[in-house]
Design an enzyme around this catalytic site. Structure first.
Site: not given
Ligand code: DOR
Ligand code: ZN
Length: 345
Positions: A137, A248, A175, A14, A16, A100
């Site tokens: 999520h 995450d 998460h 997971h 970003h 997702k």
């Molecule tokens: O803390 C988070 N940041 N939780 C999420 O689900 C998304 C993520 C983000 O994209 O910054």
């Molecule tokens: Zn995330």
């Protein structure tokens, strides 16, 4: 005493990566250690179609520095208009590895998510048929539900009904942050897995709130009480094979974190493996470390484990990076609040 650990190269289930200058800045931080990552689709606008995912994949590969190896595992962002045929084609071509689900409004860039689950029934049926995992999520967005209860309520109100209505659907609870989620995944069958982040294994909400608010610890789902953290550590270090690392890691420019209304997300990628080693060592569970970071994820996703290896070595406390540059901005690296002794070579 173990001073060195050689394991299969880990993956991040997971992650970003964002786009543009941010992508270029953060991608090497992941690719340095991780062989593959499930890449979150919550760009603005989101990665909704197979064509969007193919284009994003190309931008990721173009941003990868020469000499680094990394395989992005692409995902689609589920909307109420998602076409089951497009999902099937993108999965069968090997382009995407998951879809997702963001409940609309649950977190950063989730406005296009799902409100009415009846509208995505057809997509979920297709996914169950072809074995494509749904990454969830798991938080309700009902304003009447306290932010600390949103995950537990989601399990009862949404997740369990959706799973019952879509037999065979493979689901990853993303998460997870609560004892309720740890119990639910344990009680599930082989179609149910869960990712756990670095910060939820290391910190509880006191770390974020006592003695002043620490915006870099603010993420969603929010950090919970100590006993929930303990339940997550127990699950991760137990050898349970349907729980695996999903960092995450979620970069935001420092000025958006250190703001009156701070963005949610912790940028953990650069030190994630060192942090997790510290957690496992404290539990006397270093023998379970490789399963959590390198073996359980591929097993759940039906992918081969890495043929490469990576070695962690224990020594004096390591110097932690504090910030990295991202275009004109900086991104602040997660500070675990304790010394780390395991370095990756
Ligand atoms: O803390 C988070 N940041 N939780 C999420 O689900 C998304 C993520 C983000 O994209 O910054
Ligand atoms: Zn995330």
């Amino acid at each position: 005493m173990t001073q060195s650990l050689t394991i299969r190269r880990p993956d991040d289930w997971h992650l970003h990566l964002r786009d543009g200058a941010m992508l270029k800045a953060v991608l090497p931080e992941t690719a340095r250690h991780f062989g593959r990552a499930i890449v979150m689709p919550n760009l603005v606008p989101p990665v909704v179609t197979g064509d969007d995912a193919a284009a994003y994949r190309d931008r990721i590969m173009a941003a990868l520095p020469e000499g680094m190896s990394f395989e992005p595992l692409m995902t689609l962002y589920l909307t109420e208009d998602t076409d089951p045929v497009d999902v099937r084609n993108a999965a069968e071509s090997g382009l995407i590895k998951a879809v997702k689900l963001y409940p609309a409004g649950a977190t950063t860039n989730s406005a296009s998510g799902v409100t009415d689950f009846d509208k995505v029934r057809g997509v979920l049926e297709t996914m169950a048929e072809i074995g494509l995992p749904l990454c969830v999520h798991g938080e309700v967005t009902d304003p009447d539900i306290d932010i600390f209860d949103r995950e537990a309520v989601f399990i009862d109100r949404v997740l369990d009904p959706v799973r019952r209505a879509s037999p065979g659907l493979r689901v990853v609870m993303e998460h997870i942050t609560t004892a309720q989620a740890a119990d639910y995944v344990r009680a599930g069958d082989e179609t149910l897995g869960a990712t756990i982040t670095v910060q939820h294994l290391m910190l509880d909400r006191n770390a974020m709130l006592v003695g002043g608010m620490r915006p870099h610890y603010y993420c969603l789902p929010i950090l919970k009480r100590r006993d929930h953290r303990d339940a997550l550590v127990d699950l991760a270090t137990s050898g349970f094979d349907r729980a695996f690392l999903g960092t995450d890691s979620a970069p935001h420019p420092t000025h958006k974190k250190e703001a009156e209304c701070c963005a949610a997300g912790a940028f953990t990628a650069p030190i994630a493996l060192s942090c997790i080693a510290e957690v496992f060592e404290a539990k006397g569970a270093l023998d379970k470390y490789e399963a959590f970071v390198s073996l359980n994820g591929p097993k759940f996703y039906g992918l081969p484990v890495s043929e490469d290896t990576l070695t962690l070595t224990k020594g004096p406390a390591i110097d932690l990076p504090t910030k990295i540059a991202a275009g004109a901005d900086t991104v602040t690296v997660f500070d675990p609040g304790q010394p780390l002794h395991w370095s990756v070579s």
